[in-house]
Write a protein that holds these residues in place. Structure first.
Motif, PDB file in Angstrom:
ATOM      1  N   GLY A  34       0.820  -1.205   0.094  1.00 21.62           N
ATOM      2  CA  GLY A  34      -0.016   0.046  -0.005  1.00 21.62           C
ATOM      3  C   GLY A  34       0.974   1.220   0.012  1.00 21.62           C
ATOM      4  O   GLY A  34       1.953   1.253  -0.222  1.00 21.62           O
ATOM      5  N   THR A  35       0.249   2.392   0.380  1.00 22.26           N
ATOM      6  CA  THR A  35       1.076   3.495   0.405  1.00 22.26           C
ATOM      7  C   THR A  35       1.457   4.050   1.804  1.00 22.26           C
ATOM      8  O   THR A  35       0.809   3.358   2.956  1.00 22.26           O
ATOM      9  CB  THR A  35       0.041   4.842  -0.313  1.00 22.26           C
ATOM     10  OG1 THR A  35      -0.909   4.985   0.891  1.00 22.26           O
ATOM     11  CG2 THR A  35      -0.477   4.298  -1.287  1.00 22.26           C
ATOM     12  N   TRP A  36       2.210   4.938   1.979  1.00 16.53           N
ATOM     13  CA  TRP A  36       2.550   5.367   3.498  1.00 16.53           C
ATOM     14  C   TRP A  36       1.046   6.161   3.881  1.00 16.53           C
ATOM     15  O   TRP A  36       1.227   5.853   5.223  1.00 16.53           O
ATOM     16  CB  TRP A  36       3.216   6.976   3.233  1.00 16.53           C
ATOM     17  CG  TRP A  36       3.653   7.305   4.747  1.00 16.53           C
ATOM     18  CD1 TRP A  36       3.167   8.891   4.894  1.00 16.53           C
ATOM     19  CD2 TRP A  36       4.076   7.032   5.753  1.00 16.53           C
ATOM     20  NE1 TRP A  36       3.386   9.048   6.253  1.00 16.53           N
ATOM     21  CE2 TRP A  36       3.930   8.028   6.809  1.00 16.53           C
ATOM     22  CE3 TRP A  36       4.608   5.633   6.150  1.00 16.53           C
ATOM     23  CZ2 TRP A  36       4.452   7.778   8.069  1.00 16.53           C
ATOM     24  CZ3 TRP A  36       5.280   5.633   7.456  1.00 16.53           C
ATOM     25  CH2 TRP A  36       4.827   6.783   8.550  1.00 16.53           C
ATOM     26  N   HIS A  43      -1.733   2.443  11.921  1.00 15.06           N
ATOM     27  CA  HIS A  43      -0.664   2.373  12.952  1.00 15.06           C
ATOM     28  C   HIS A  43      -1.106   3.654  14.097  1.00 15.06           C
ATOM     29  O   HIS A  43      -1.595   4.540  13.534  1.00 15.06           O
ATOM     30  CB  HIS A  43       0.585   2.254  12.509  1.00 15.06           C
ATOM     31  CG  HIS A  43       0.911   1.184  11.669  1.00 15.06           C
ATOM     32  ND1 HIS A  43       0.674   0.994  10.597  1.00 15.06           N
ATOM     33  CD2 HIS A  43       1.411  -0.157  12.173  1.00 15.06           C
ATOM     34  CE1 HIS A  43       1.022  -0.403  10.235  1.00 15.06           C
ATOM     35  NE2 HIS A  43       1.302  -0.948  11.169  1.00 15.06           N
ATOM     36  N   LEU A  44      -0.850   3.168  15.228  1.00 12.24           N
ATOM     37  CA  LEU A  44      -0.879   4.118  16.210  1.00 12.24           C
ATOM     38  C   LEU A  44       0.255   5.382  15.992  1.00 12.24           C
ATOM     39  O   LEU A  44       1.204   5.005  15.437  1.00 12.24           O
ATOM     40  CB  LEU A  44      -0.776   3.538  17.558  1.00 12.24           C
ATOM     41  CG  LEU A  44      -1.573   2.290  18.091  1.00 12.24           C
ATOM     42  CD1 LEU A  44      -1.324   1.857  19.610  1.00 12.24           C
ATOM     43  CD2 LEU A  44      -3.034   2.976  18.098  1.00 12.24           C
ATOM     44  N   ALA A  62       9.487  -0.612  13.321  1.00 11.19           N
ATOM     45  CA  ALA A  62       8.579  -1.351  14.254  1.00 11.19           C
ATOM     46  C   ALA A  62       7.410  -0.339  14.503  1.00 11.19           C
ATOM     47  O   ALA A  62       7.564   1.002  14.338  1.00 11.19           O
ATOM     48  CB  ALA A  62       9.447  -1.428  15.485  1.00 11.19           C
ATOM     49  N   GLY A  63       6.189  -0.816  14.555  1.00  8.17           N
ATOM     50  CA  GLY A  63       5.004  -0.023  14.980  1.00  8.17           C
ATOM     51  C   GLY A  63       3.991  -0.805  15.594  1.00  8.17           C
ATOM     52  O   GLY A  63       4.154  -1.885  15.846  1.00  8.17           O
ATOM     53  N   LEU A  64       2.934   0.015  16.244  1.00  4.25           N
ATOM     54  CA  LEU A  64       2.002  -0.745  17.086  1.00  4.25           C
ATOM     55  C   LEU A  64       0.591  -0.504  16.079  1.00  4.25           C
ATOM     56  O   LEU A  64       0.351   0.638  15.497  1.00  4.25           O
ATOM     57  CB  LEU A  64       1.711  -0.152  18.255  1.00  4.25           C
ATOM     58  CG  LEU A  64       3.071  -0.288  19.285  1.00  4.25           C
ATOM     59  CD1 LEU A  64       2.801   0.106  20.789  1.00  4.25           C
ATOM     60  CD2 LEU A  64       3.188  -2.001  19.430  1.00  4.25           C
ATOM     61  N   SER A  65      -0.370  -1.274  16.348  1.00  2.00           N
ATOM     62  CA  SER A  65      -1.826  -1.287  15.765  1.00  2.00           C
ATOM     63  C   SER A  65      -2.564  -1.576  16.979  1.00  2.00           C
ATOM     64  O   SER A  65      -2.400  -2.309  17.837  1.00  2.00           O
ATOM     65  CB  SER A  65      -1.840  -2.242  14.741  1.00  2.00           C
ATOM     66  OG  SER A  65      -1.009  -1.991  13.642  1.00  2.00           O
ATOM     67  N   GLY A  66      -3.781  -0.936  17.101  1.00  2.00           N
ATOM     68  CA  GLY A  66      -4.791  -1.107  18.025  1.00  2.00           C
ATOM     69  C   GLY A  66      -5.622  -2.306  17.841  1.00  2.00           C
ATOM     70  O   GLY A  66      -5.537  -2.903  16.661  1.00  2.00           O
ATOM     71  N   VAL A  67      -5.836  -2.939  18.843  1.00  2.00           N
ATOM     72  CA  VAL A  67      -6.556  -4.296  18.800  1.00  2.00           C
ATOM     73  C   VAL A  67      -8.008  -4.222  18.924  1.00  2.00           C
ATOM     74  O   VAL A  67      -8.891  -5.014  18.416  1.00  2.00           O
ATOM     75  CB  VAL A  67      -6.053  -5.616  19.440  1.00  2.00           C
ATOM     76  CG1 VAL A  67      -4.785  -5.936  19.333  1.00  2.00           C
ATOM     77  CG2 VAL A  67      -6.432  -5.144  21.126  1.00  2.00           C
ATOM     78  N   SER A  68      -8.672  -3.147  19.255  1.00  2.00           N
ATOM     79  CA  SER A  68     -10.132  -2.799  19.578  1.00  2.00           C
ATOM     80  C   SER A  68     -10.231  -1.237  20.091  1.00  2.00           C
ATOM     81  O   SER A  68      -9.310  -0.725  20.340  1.00  2.00           O
ATOM     82  CB  SER A  68     -10.519  -3.841  20.710  1.00  2.00           C
ATOM     83  OG  SER A  68     -12.041  -3.426  21.054  1.00  2.00           O
ATOM     84  N   GLU A  78      -1.184  -4.551  18.996  1.00  2.00           N
ATOM     85  CA  GLU A  78      -0.566  -5.552  18.130  1.00  2.00           C
ATOM     86  C   GLU A  78       0.752  -4.730  17.378  1.00  2.00           C
ATOM     87  O   GLU A  78       1.077  -3.675  17.070  1.00  2.00           O
ATOM     88  CB  GLU A  78      -1.491  -5.962  16.707  1.00  2.00           C
ATOM     89  CG  GLU A  78      -0.663  -6.961  15.887  1.00  2.00           C
ATOM     90  CD  GLU A  78      -1.856  -7.473  14.996  1.00  2.00           C
ATOM     91  OE1 GLU A  78      -1.200  -8.620  14.163  1.00  2.00           O
ATOM     92  OE2 GLU A  78      -2.776  -7.020  14.763  1.00  2.00           O
ATOM     93  N   ILE A  79       1.914  -5.686  17.362  1.00  2.00           N
ATOM     94  CA  ILE A  79       3.193  -5.208  16.906  1.00  2.00           C
ATOM     95  C   ILE A  79       3.339  -5.664  15.557  1.00  2.00           C
ATOM     96  O   ILE A  79       3.120  -6.791  15.162  1.00  2.00           O
ATOM     97  CB  ILE A  79       4.300  -5.517  18.145  1.00  2.00           C
ATOM     98  CG1 ILE A  79       4.437  -6.932  17.815  1.00  2.00           C
ATOM     99  CG2 ILE A  79       3.904  -5.141  19.324  1.00  2.00           C
ATOM    100  CD1 ILE A  79       5.773  -7.473  18.517  1.00  2.00           C
ATOM    101  N   SER A  80       4.366  -4.675  14.844  1.00  2.00           N
ATOM    102  CA  SER A  80       4.874  -5.234  13.485  1.00  2.00           C
ATOM    103  C   SER A  80       6.155  -4.748  13.761  1.00  2.00           C
ATOM    104  O   SER A  80       6.683  -3.547  14.023  1.00  2.00           O
ATOM    105  CB  SER A  80       4.070  -4.451  12.438  1.00  2.00           C
ATOM    106  OG  SER A  80       2.624  -4.633  12.176  1.00  2.00           O
ATOM    107  N   VAL A  81       7.083  -5.856  13.288  1.00  2.00           N
ATOM    108  CA  VAL A  81       8.627  -5.358  13.175  1.00  2.00           C
ATOM    109  C   VAL A  81       9.147  -6.079  11.776  1.00  2.00           C
ATOM    110  O   VAL A  81       8.830  -7.124  11.648  1.00  2.00           O
ATOM    111  CB  VAL A  81       9.398  -6.110  14.318  1.00  2.00           C
ATOM    112  CG1 VAL A  81      10.862  -5.972  14.406  1.00  2.00           C
ATOM    113  CG2 VAL A  81       8.869  -5.623  15.708  1.00  2.00           C
TER     114      VAL A  81
END
Length: 169
Positions: A34-36, A43-44, A62-68, A78-81
């Protein structure tokens, strides 16, 4: 290597590394980066990090996303690395994950979750070294839409790290 806060100017590098991770077939169900703007909205705003080499080239993020959206889950993310495949095996994932844990706790996040394909043994090992434990296996969670496993239902290992400093009484 340095780990620093991500800026919008890092966006192209973040998307490039994400795309390279996607092409491995063992990072995500998503079939394109996708795009920026897509990444940014998913992401948070807090806890966005990049790792840079000695020339200031971004080699991981690395970044975080909300779960709810429910208020009871405000401290769960939720983490992404992701590490550039050409830069793997140099401790970048370890540095990013350690910094992400510290940054998340500074933001009051008490629980981090990771969904990892069981075939991604290196990622599972990295998370376990940082205090994540296996919570369960989500069987046939999604059907792969691309790559060598296209059309196959994939399991996802759920790992969790509960802070020992945030949200404890």
């Amino acid at each position: 290597m340095i780990v620093r806060a991500m800026t919008p100017q890092d966006g192209a590098s973040v998307i490039e590394i994400y795309g390279r991770g996607i092409r491995t077939g063992n990072a995500t169900f998503q079939d394109h980066p996708g795009t920026w703007d897509d990444w940014d909205s998913g992401h948070l705003n807090e806890c966005r990090l990049v790792a840079c080499d000695q020339t200031d080239r971004v080699v991981g993020w690395a970044g975080l996303s909300g779960v709810s959206s429910r208020c009871v889950y405000r401290g769960v993310a939720e983490i992404s690395v992701y590490v550039d495949p050409d830069a793997q095996g140099k401790g970048i994932g370890t540095a990013l994950l350690g910094a992400l844990i510290a940054a998340s706790e500074a933001q009051g996040i008490w629980s981090l979750e990771a969904g990892i394909f069981p075939e991604n043994i290196a990622s599972i090992a990295l998370h376990k070294r940082h205090g994540f434990s296996e919570v369960g296996l989500r069987r046939g969670l999604g059907r792969m839409g691309y790559g060598p496993m296209a059309g196959q239902w994939r399991d996802v290992m759920l790992l969790q790290r509960r802070s020992t400093t945030v949200g404890v009484d």
